[in-house]
Design a protein around this motif. Sequence first.
Motif, PDB file in Angstrom:
ATOM      1  N   MET A 120       0.409  14.907   5.725  1.00  0.00           N
ATOM      2  CA  MET A 120       1.321  13.888   6.270  1.00  0.00           C
ATOM      3  C   MET A 120       0.531  12.686   6.783  1.00  0.00           C
ATOM      4  O   MET A 120       0.926  11.544   6.561  1.00  0.00           O
ATOM      5  CB  MET A 120       2.181  14.480   7.401  1.00  0.00           C
ATOM      6  N   LEU A 121      -0.586  12.929   7.444  1.00  0.00           N
ATOM      7  CA  LEU A 121      -1.430  11.836   7.934  1.00  0.00           C
ATOM      8  C   LEU A 121      -2.035  11.044   6.762  1.00  0.00           C
ATOM      9  O   LEU A 121      -2.093   9.813   6.797  1.00  0.00           O
ATOM     10  CB  LEU A 121      -2.533  12.366   8.847  1.00  0.00           C
ATOM     11  N   ILE A 122      -2.439  11.749   5.714  1.00  0.00           N
ATOM     12  CA  ILE A 122      -2.980  11.087   4.525  1.00  0.00           C
ATOM     13  C   ILE A 122      -1.909  10.198   3.891  1.00  0.00           C
ATOM     14  O   ILE A 122      -2.184   9.062   3.502  1.00  0.00           O
ATOM     15  CB  ILE A 122      -3.528  12.137   3.533  1.00  0.00           C
ATOM     16  N   LEU A 123      -0.682  10.689   3.816  1.00  0.00           N
ATOM     17  CA  LEU A 123       0.420   9.898   3.259  1.00  0.00           C
ATOM     18  C   LEU A 123       0.693   8.668   4.127  1.00  0.00           C
ATOM     19  O   LEU A 123       0.983   7.584   3.624  1.00  0.00           O
ATOM     20  CB  LEU A 123       1.674  10.752   3.114  1.00  0.00           C
ATOM     21  N   GLU A 124       0.572   8.848   5.434  1.00  0.00           N
ATOM     22  CA  GLU A 124       0.748   7.716   6.353  1.00  0.00           C
ATOM     23  C   GLU A 124      -0.342   6.665   6.131  1.00  0.00           C
ATOM     24  O   GLU A 124      -0.062   5.460   6.133  1.00  0.00           O
ATOM     25  CB  GLU A 124       0.717   8.209   7.798  1.00  0.00           C
ATOM     26  N   LEU A 125      -1.571   7.111   5.900  1.00  0.00           N
ATOM     27  CA  LEU A 125      -2.657   6.178   5.601  1.00  0.00           C
ATOM     28  C   LEU A 125      -2.369   5.407   4.308  1.00  0.00           C
ATOM     29  O   LEU A 125      -2.674   4.212   4.211  1.00  0.00           O
ATOM     30  CB  LEU A 125      -3.987   6.922   5.483  1.00  0.00           C
TER      31      LEU A 125
END
Length: 147
Positions: A30-35
Amino acid sequence: MKIYLDNCCYNRLLDDRSYSQIYYERNSIMLILELAEQSAIQIIGSQMLVREMADTQDLYKRSVLQMVYGLCSEEVKITSQILERSEEIRHCSNIKYKDSLHLACAEAGKVDVLLTTDRKFMNNCSRIKTYTNVSGPNQWLLEVLYL
């Protein structure tokens, strides 16, 4: 930075979160997608990913996977060179057919890292010469955020 998420990373978003490993991997993805949404990284897709997502039987799950796949900024088309590299990978390792195609697509897309939650795939990749780094989402985030 270019990132390739294999199919298990996309599916991790919808997996049972009662297991701590799955929970942490999901949060990392989820954090990678946010990045990617913030244009801090690029997510590279492939025809192989599209094919695997289209084979998902559950319509809700398929629609979520396809929506998330929409964050990809590029898509690697499967070519004869990619198929040849996939065969080469399979002949020198225990890597399965679909995984070898993901790795060949990631290499062709000149990504910095292929992320996977499949430990067996990661371990097999560490035993052969690859032209891209293969890592888990948790480990990769720790390296990127804290090193």
